[in-house]
Design a protein around this motif. Structure first.
Motif, PDB file in Angstrom:
ATOM      1  N   THR A 140     -43.033 -46.703 -30.000  1.00  0.00           N
ATOM      2  CA  THR A 140     -44.220 -46.554 -30.967  1.00  0.00           C
ATOM      3  C   THR A 140     -45.350 -47.042 -30.276  1.00  0.00           C
ATOM      4  O   THR A 140     -46.676 -46.637 -30.415  1.00  0.00           O
ATOM      5  CB  THR A 140     -43.923 -46.971 -32.298  1.00  0.00           C
ATOM      6  OG1 THR A 140     -42.626 -46.498 -32.569  1.00  0.00           O
ATOM      7  CG2 THR A 140     -45.101 -46.355 -33.281  1.00  0.00           C
ATOM      8  N   ALA A 141     -45.379 -48.272 -29.728  1.00  0.00           N
ATOM      9  CA  ALA A 141     -46.683 -49.173 -29.076  1.00  0.00           C
ATOM     10  C   ALA A 141     -47.119 -48.366 -28.073  1.00  0.00           C
ATOM     11  O   ALA A 141     -48.212 -48.116 -27.899  1.00  0.00           O
ATOM     12  CB  ALA A 141     -46.200 -50.479 -28.800  1.00  0.00           C
ATOM     13  N   ILE A 142     -46.210 -47.895 -27.174  1.00  0.00           N
ATOM     14  CA  ILE A 142     -46.890 -47.303 -25.881  1.00  0.00           C
ATOM     15  C   ILE A 142     -47.369 -45.942 -26.326  1.00  0.00           C
ATOM     16  O   ILE A 142     -48.502 -45.554 -25.739  1.00  0.00           O
ATOM     17  CB  ILE A 142     -45.424 -47.041 -25.073  1.00  0.00           C
ATOM     18  CG1 ILE A 142     -45.059 -48.261 -24.427  1.00  0.00           C
ATOM     19  CG2 ILE A 142     -45.912 -45.865 -23.801  1.00  0.00           C
ATOM     20  CD1 ILE A 142     -43.907 -48.168 -23.769  1.00  0.00           C
ATOM     21  N   ASP A 143     -46.837 -45.264 -27.474  1.00  0.00           N
ATOM     22  CA  ASP A 143     -47.261 -43.841 -27.821  1.00  0.00           C
ATOM     23  C   ASP A 143     -48.718 -44.043 -28.427  1.00  0.00           C
ATOM     24  O   ASP A 143     -49.590 -43.336 -27.952  1.00  0.00           O
ATOM     25  CB  ASP A 143     -46.328 -43.210 -28.897  1.00  0.00           C
ATOM     26  CG  ASP A 143     -46.615 -42.007 -29.268  1.00  0.00           C
ATOM     27  OD1 ASP A 143     -47.296 -41.178 -28.409  1.00  0.00           O
ATOM     28  OD2 ASP A 143     -46.762 -41.767 -30.442  1.00  0.00           O
ATOM     29  N   TYR A 144     -48.777 -45.119 -29.214  1.00  0.00           N
ATOM     30  CA  TYR A 144     -50.204 -45.426 -29.575  1.00  0.00           C
ATOM     31  C   TYR A 144     -51.026 -45.500 -28.858  1.00  0.00           C
ATOM     32  O   TYR A 144     -52.353 -45.209 -28.543  1.00  0.00           O
ATOM     33  CB  TYR A 144     -50.154 -46.664 -30.683  1.00  0.00           C
ATOM     34  CG  TYR A 144     -51.438 -46.901 -31.139  1.00  0.00           C
ATOM     35  CD1 TYR A 144     -51.803 -46.370 -32.241  1.00  0.00           C
ATOM     36  CD2 TYR A 144     -52.294 -48.096 -30.629  1.00  0.00           C
ATOM     37  CE1 TYR A 144     -53.119 -46.957 -32.825  1.00  0.00           C
ATOM     38  CE2 TYR A 144     -53.539 -48.529 -30.998  1.00  0.00           C
ATOM     39  CZ  TYR A 144     -53.995 -47.959 -32.192  1.00  0.00           C
ATOM     40  OH  TYR A 144     -54.982 -48.219 -32.815  1.00  0.00           O
ATOM     41  N   ALA A 145     -50.767 -46.374 -27.637  1.00  0.00           N
ATOM     42  CA  ALA A 145     -51.739 -46.512 -26.478  1.00  0.00           C
ATOM     43  C   ALA A 145     -52.026 -45.373 -25.773  1.00  0.00           C
ATOM     44  O   ALA A 145     -53.120 -45.397 -25.329  1.00  0.00           O
ATOM     45  CB  ALA A 145     -51.299 -47.728 -25.732  1.00  0.00           C
ATOM     46  N   ARG A 146     -51.262 -44.588 -25.405  1.00  0.00           N
ATOM     47  CA  ARG A 146     -51.522 -43.345 -24.722  1.00  0.00           C
ATOM     48  C   ARG A 146     -52.358 -42.381 -25.640  1.00  0.00           C
ATOM     49  O   ARG A 146     -53.318 -41.848 -25.200  1.00  0.00           O
ATOM     50  CB  ARG A 146     -50.171 -42.608 -24.399  1.00  0.00           C
ATOM     51  CG  ARG A 146     -49.408 -43.331 -23.267  1.00  0.00           C
ATOM     52  CD  ARG A 146     -48.097 -42.646 -22.877  1.00  0.00           C
ATOM     53  NE  ARG A 146     -47.513 -43.265 -21.748  1.00  0.00           N
ATOM     54  CZ  ARG A 146     -46.200 -43.340 -21.569  1.00  0.00           C
ATOM     55  NH1 ARG A 146     -45.523 -42.718 -22.196  1.00  0.00           N
ATOM     56  NH2 ARG A 146     -45.830 -44.136 -20.448  1.00  0.00           N
ATOM     57  N   ARG A 147     -51.999 -42.333 -26.836  1.00  0.00           N
ATOM     58  CA  ARG A 147     -52.836 -41.433 -27.694  1.00  0.00           C
ATOM     59  C   ARG A 147     -54.380 -41.715 -27.794  1.00  0.00           C
ATOM     60  O   ARG A 147     -55.151 -40.942 -27.832  1.00  0.00           O
ATOM     61  CB  ARG A 147     -52.246 -41.336 -29.050  1.00  0.00           C
ATOM     62  CG  ARG A 147     -51.078 -40.284 -29.304  1.00  0.00           C
ATOM     63  CD  ARG A 147     -50.572 -40.108 -30.939  1.00  0.00           C
ATOM     64  NE  ARG A 147     -49.930 -41.493 -31.213  1.00  0.00           N
ATOM     65  CZ  ARG A 147     -50.280 -42.171 -32.353  1.00  0.00           C
ATOM     66  NH1 ARG A 147     -51.267 -41.667 -33.078  1.00  0.00           N
ATOM     67  NH2 ARG A 147     -49.554 -43.318 -32.783  1.00  0.00           N
TER      68      ARG A 147
ATOM     69  N   ILE B 221     -55.792 -45.898 -24.096  1.00  0.00           N
ATOM     70  CA  ILE B 221     -55.700 -47.428 -23.862  1.00  0.00           C
ATOM     71  C   ILE B 221     -54.959 -47.911 -22.691  1.00  0.00           C
ATOM     72  O   ILE B 221     -53.739 -47.612 -22.665  1.00  0.00           O
ATOM     73  CB  ILE B 221     -55.411 -48.404 -24.910  1.00  0.00           C
ATOM     74  CG1 ILE B 221     -56.050 -47.820 -26.275  1.00  0.00           C
ATOM     75  CG2 ILE B 221     -55.419 -49.614 -24.622  1.00  0.00           C
ATOM     76  CD1 ILE B 221     -55.750 -48.554 -27.603  1.00  0.00           C
ATOM     77  N   PRO B 222     -55.231 -48.130 -21.416  1.00  0.00           N
ATOM     78  CA  PRO B 222     -54.573 -48.851 -20.453  1.00  0.00           C
ATOM     79  C   PRO B 222     -53.736 -49.996 -20.882  1.00  0.00           C
ATOM     80  O   PRO B 222     -54.135 -50.686 -21.496  1.00  0.00           O
ATOM     81  CB  PRO B 222     -55.583 -48.958 -19.237  1.00  0.00           C
ATOM     82  CG  PRO B 222     -56.846 -49.357 -20.008  1.00  0.00           C
ATOM     83  CD  PRO B 222     -56.787 -48.646 -21.108  1.00  0.00           C
ATOM     84  N   HIS B 223     -52.304 -49.780 -20.560  1.00  0.00           N
ATOM     85  CA  HIS B 223     -51.620 -50.820 -20.946  1.00  0.00           C
ATOM     86  C   HIS B 223     -50.426 -51.345 -20.079  1.00  0.00           C
ATOM     87  O   HIS B 223     -50.236 -50.693 -19.170  1.00  0.00           O
ATOM     88  CB  HIS B 223     -50.785 -50.324 -22.394  1.00  0.00           C
ATOM     89  CG  HIS B 223     -49.976 -49.291 -22.113  1.00  0.00           C
ATOM     90  ND1 HIS B 223     -50.577 -47.812 -21.837  1.00  0.00           N
ATOM     91  CD2 HIS B 223     -48.571 -49.006 -21.816  1.00  0.00           C
ATOM     92  CE1 HIS B 223     -49.684 -46.906 -21.594  1.00  0.00           C
ATOM     93  NE2 HIS B 223     -48.320 -47.397 -21.527  1.00  0.00           N
TER      94      HIS B 223
END
Length: 103
Positions: free
Chosen positions: A60-67, A70-72
């Motif tokens: 969920t955190a990775i999906d939020y950053a991609r949407r 945000i480079p993560h």
């Protein structure tokens, strides 16, 4: 502005695992902190350093950053063996305790 996604570690002062069940998205500091000459407080003009988002799981955190574009960077947690004894500390005060209390 790079974001770190990680699972927080447990507090070193306790044996519990509270506040370690979620994943955190945190932004790295864009500028260094500076000391206020009058009061001596530390501060910066970077407001993204105050943002700390919590998520139920890593995906969920990775999906939020991609949407949100945000480079993560994902930091995987190091697993540790839980320290759980059969009855633990509470056994010292159990009503069905066998044997003398030695301490």
């Amino acid at each position: 502005m790079l974001a770190r996604i990680y699972k927080p570690s447990r507090n070193a002062m306790t044996s519990g695992t509270g506040n370690t069940k979620y994943w955190v998205l945190e932004f790295e500091a864009a500028e260094a902190k500076r000391v206020d000459p009058l009061m001596g407080w530390q501060g910066s003009g970077d407001t993204a350093g105050q943002v700390r988002l919590r998520f139920a799981d890593k995906d969920t955190a990775i999906d939020y950053a991609r949407r949100h574009g945000i480079p993560h960077q994902v930091i995987e947690p190091k697993s540790r063996r839980p320290n759980v004894r059969a009855r633990g500390y509470g056994d010292n005060f159990a009503h069905d305790r066998r044997g003398a209390w030695t301490h």
